[in-house]
Design an enzyme around this catalytic site. Structure first.
Site, PDB file in Angstrom:
ATOM      1  N   SER A 564       2.069  36.457   9.212  1.00 53.60           N
ATOM      2  CA  SER A 564       3.246  36.909   9.602  1.00 53.60           C
ATOM      3  C   SER A 564       2.328  36.711  11.540  1.00 53.60           C
ATOM      4  O   SER A 564       1.014  35.984  11.354  1.00 53.60           O
ATOM      5  CB  SER A 564       2.790  38.312  10.743  1.00 53.60           C
ATOM      6  OG  SER A 564       3.376  38.592  11.595  1.00 53.60           O
ATOM      7  N   TYR A 577      -1.822  46.391  10.685  1.00 46.90           N
ATOM      8  CA  TYR A 577      -0.917  45.809  10.363  1.00 46.90           C
ATOM      9  C   TYR A 577      -1.432  44.188  10.806  1.00 46.90           C
ATOM     10  O   TYR A 577      -1.504  43.506   9.768  1.00 46.90           O
ATOM     11  CB  TYR A 577       0.010  45.918  11.152  1.00 46.90           C
ATOM     12  CG  TYR A 577       1.198  44.856  10.616  1.00 46.90           C
ATOM     13  CD1 TYR A 577       1.648  45.129   9.274  1.00 46.90           C
ATOM     14  CD2 TYR A 577       1.158  43.868  11.365  1.00 46.90           C
ATOM     15  CE1 TYR A 577       2.754  43.825   9.598  1.00 46.90           C
ATOM     16  CE2 TYR A 577       2.520  42.801  10.949  1.00 46.90           C
ATOM     17  CZ  TYR A 577       3.462  43.087   9.899  1.00 46.90           C
ATOM     18  OH  TYR A 577       4.080  42.340   9.762  1.00 46.90           O
TER      19      TYR A 577
END
Length: 687
Positions: A564, A577
């Site tokens: 990501s 996350y």
């Protein structure tokens, strides 16, 4: 000039229906094996006169799925006139090209080598089939005598001859000399039957097949393959499949020495009983007989002569020895026959086995794609049934190896191979994609399959995984499995399912993920553990299990992490996350450094927020992020787009395209790389 609009003749409808019925039962013929035909009269749309036509299954078709479009259509008068220009058996291959001059209209499908059999036999309807029972009698040492005993004078014996024009003449002459006959047994090959009507031809075909089955059952010795050997008794089902999964990568690597192969595994009782018998090694060495069989299976299999519970080190060493011996033996077979037969033969196509038999475990078969590998296994199962019938009645005596060589390296077969379309970029590659039932994972799986890969859809939900796989294609293309990537046993089970489905694994996409958008003070220990278990630990477990299989295969491979931009970019309310994604990002670098010596590339893709189709965003993450940024959840994709340099929303297909490029030959020398797919987020630029 009469009406030029094509119509479907009743004879064609009957032929297709008969073919489908015969081809639907594997006892009648193997996949893509055999051919059927009908003769009839139609009006020539140009002259308005009646013309006799032959409709016959075209080259490469399958009876079970045949349609009218799969039929070759020839003028019968011109086809039969070829007898007058036939140059003899030494030049009979030239007759295949001559069929093109006999076509009616556009001619339909390409005529096969067996067209002469159907056109020259004086019967309105002809079936040529490869039933196990018929081939058993055809390959028995005293097959001619057995034919007389089993069928009386209703079926005649035609000695072995390679498929072609001369065989058509032989069968036609046999029918003419035996007007009472309804068909014949073709030595070493199969059966042919005929009739005045489509129904009669089908009835005669089935009578020959069922009569042969009954004769074999009544007269066969009790143990056609000899006594069972305790050493080779099958392991219990769970242990058997676990051992098959352990050795599958090793065997696939062996079978892929000359060119990459996809694999198929079966532990069908027919195979296990054969391999538990005393005579399986002797019979395996004799190889198969029916041309359809050995063209798919090679002239003989490789047989592992160890107990099924032998140590993996012992298995590995013995497989290496057997493979070396197999390659040397095949090269000798090629050289010996090429020299003895003379002429200009095609180059040897490869010396690796296409069938590997492992007593107590099962059969591994290989091909250029999953369907080819599966069918090769089905054909060898046919061959086992043939051997059982022949040994039960007499002695199995397949055609000479020189005849096998002539067919295997037949110029017509070589020409057929040359006409094959160019393989897709990821052909023969096996991909495992985690979290693939939706969003980025599903788009990636679709893309990899579209580019030729076999794909395993792994997801927490088995139902969703199987539904996604079914959407992509048949089980020859995609299968769905359940996996909790945070559980090592579940990950290994998914890898085992992958290698049993397709032979091994070449490409892994670590995509499974989830996210909870919370501030540091709101993030619980359970939140932290959950996200790290799925993404950091899960990616590690999947990469470890896959790398072990890839190293055993010795075929290289690719591992791709869907990380990501958050592995680089620090945003608010995202500590668990972001940290898990940063862990994934560094795994890419660490594994690239470690696995490079094995030819395994490890790369990553860094997307920006992919809202469309995302399981993460639809499960609450989208609402949380929208609240953080002060926008409506429905506008989140557009919001993300506006903060990028290109002002474009990032879609699942954009990520899938990046994965494909990383795994393609275009980036064959790239490892340890992260590709941003974020439409340009300056804060997430790699430094």
């Amino acid at each position: 000039m009469s009406d030029l609009k094509p119509t479907v003749s009743p004879a064609v409808e009957e032929l297709v229906e008969r073919s489908n019925r015969l081809g639907a039962d594997p006892k009648n013929t193997n996949y893509a094996g055999g051919n059927t035909s009908a003769k009839g009269t139609e009006t020539d749309p140009v002259t308005g006169e009646d013309v006799e036509l032959l409709w016959v299954k075209g080259s490469g078709g399958d009876l079970g799925t045949l349609t009218a479009g799969g039929l070759a259509v020839l003028r019968l008068d011109r086809m039969r006139a070829l007898v007058d220009v036939y140059p003899g058996v030494d030049r009979e291959d030239e007759m295949v090209a001559a069929f093109d001059y006999c076509l009616h209209g556009k001619g339909g499908a390409a005529p096969s080598i067996d067209t002469a059999m159907h056109g020259l036999v004086d019967a309105a309807h002809v079936d040529h089939l490869h039933p196990d029972s018929g081939i058993a009698i055809a390959t028995a040492a005293d097959g001619e005598q057995l034919t007389k005993e089993a069928f009386g004078d209703k079926v005649v014996w035609v000695p072995w001859r390679r498929p072609g024009f001369q065989l058509g003449l032989d069968i036609a002459a046999s029918k003419e000399a035996n007007p009472q006959a309804i068909g014949c047994i073709l030595g070493g090959h199969g059966i042919t039957a005929w009739g005045d009507t489509s129904a009669q031809a089908e009835k005669n075909s089935l009578w020959i097949i069922r009569t042969a089955e009954r004769y074999i059952k009544k007269h066969s010795k009790k143990l056609p393959f000899g006594a069972r050997l305790k050493k080779y008794e099958p392991l219990a089902a769970a242990k058997r499949r676990a051992r098959a999964a352990e050795i599958a990568p090793l065997l696939r690597g062996v079978a892929s020495t000359d060119r990459p192969m996809v694999g198929h595994f079966t532990d069908d009782k027919v195979v296990l009983d054969f391999l538990a018998s005393k005579n399986h090694a002797r019979l395996g060495e004799l190889g198969t007989s029916c041309p359809d069989h050995f063209l798919r299976t090679k002239v003989k299999p490789m047989v592992l002569d160890l107990a099924p519970d032998a140590s993996l080190d012992k298995v590995s060493a013995r497989v290496a020895e057997l493979h070396e011996a197999y390659r040397a033996d095949y090269a000798s077979y090629y050289d010996r026959n090429a020299q003895a037969l003379g002429g200009d033969w095609p180059a040897m196509r490869g010396a690796d086995p296409l069938i590997v038999l492992v007593p107590g475990i099962g059969m591994f078969s290989y091909g250029k794609d999953k369907q080819t590998a599966r069918v090769a296994g089905e054909f060898y199962t046919n061959a086992i049934n043939v051997m059982r019938g022949a040994e039960g009645l007499s002695t199995y005596a397949p055609i000479d190896e020189s005849e096998k060589f002539r067919i295997e390296y037949w110029a017509l077969e070589e020409a057929k191979l040359q006409r094959m379309p160019k393989p897709k970029p990821l052909a023969t590659r096996v991909a495992l994609v985690t979290g693939a039932a939706s969003g980025i994972g599903l788009a990636t799986a679709r893309k990899l399959a579209a580019e030729g890969a076999c794909v395993v859809i792994a997801d927490l939900s088995l139902e969703k995984a199987q539904a996604a796989a079914a959407e992509i294609g048949s089980t020859d293309v995609a299968v769905g499995v359940q996996v909790d990537v945070s559980n090592a046993d579940a990950v290994q089970a998914a890898l085992d399912a992958t290698v049993l489905a397709f032979g091994g694994v070449d490409l892994v996409v670590n995509n499974a993920g989830l996210s909870l958008s919370r501030s540091l003070l709101e993030t619980t220990e359970q939140d932290w553990d959950l996200q790290h278990d799925v993404m950091a630990k899960g990616s590690f477990l999947v990469a470890k299990a896959a790398a072990k299989a890839m190293i055993e295969q010795k075929m290289g491979g690719d591992v791709v992490y869907i990380s990501s931009k958050n592995s680089i970019f620090a945003g608010p309310n995202n500590v668990a996350y972001g940290a898990a994604k940063a862990d994934q990002a560094h795994q890419v670098r660490l594994l690239a450094a470690e696995l490079g010596e094995h030819g395994i590339k490890v790369n990553g893709v860094n997307p920006d927020g992919v809202v469309q189709g995302s399981g993460i965003f639809s499960s609450g993450w989208g609402a949380s992020r929208a609240a953080v940024y002060g926008v409506e959840e429905k506008d989140l994709g557009a919001f993300y787009a506006q903060r990028t340099l290109l002002k474009r929303e990032v879609l699942p297909d954009n990520i899938a395209n990046a994965v494909f490029v990383l795994c393609s030959d275009q980036l064959s020398h790239t490892t340890g790389l992260h590709i941003p797919v974020d439409a340009g987020v300056a804060a997430a630029f790699l430094r």
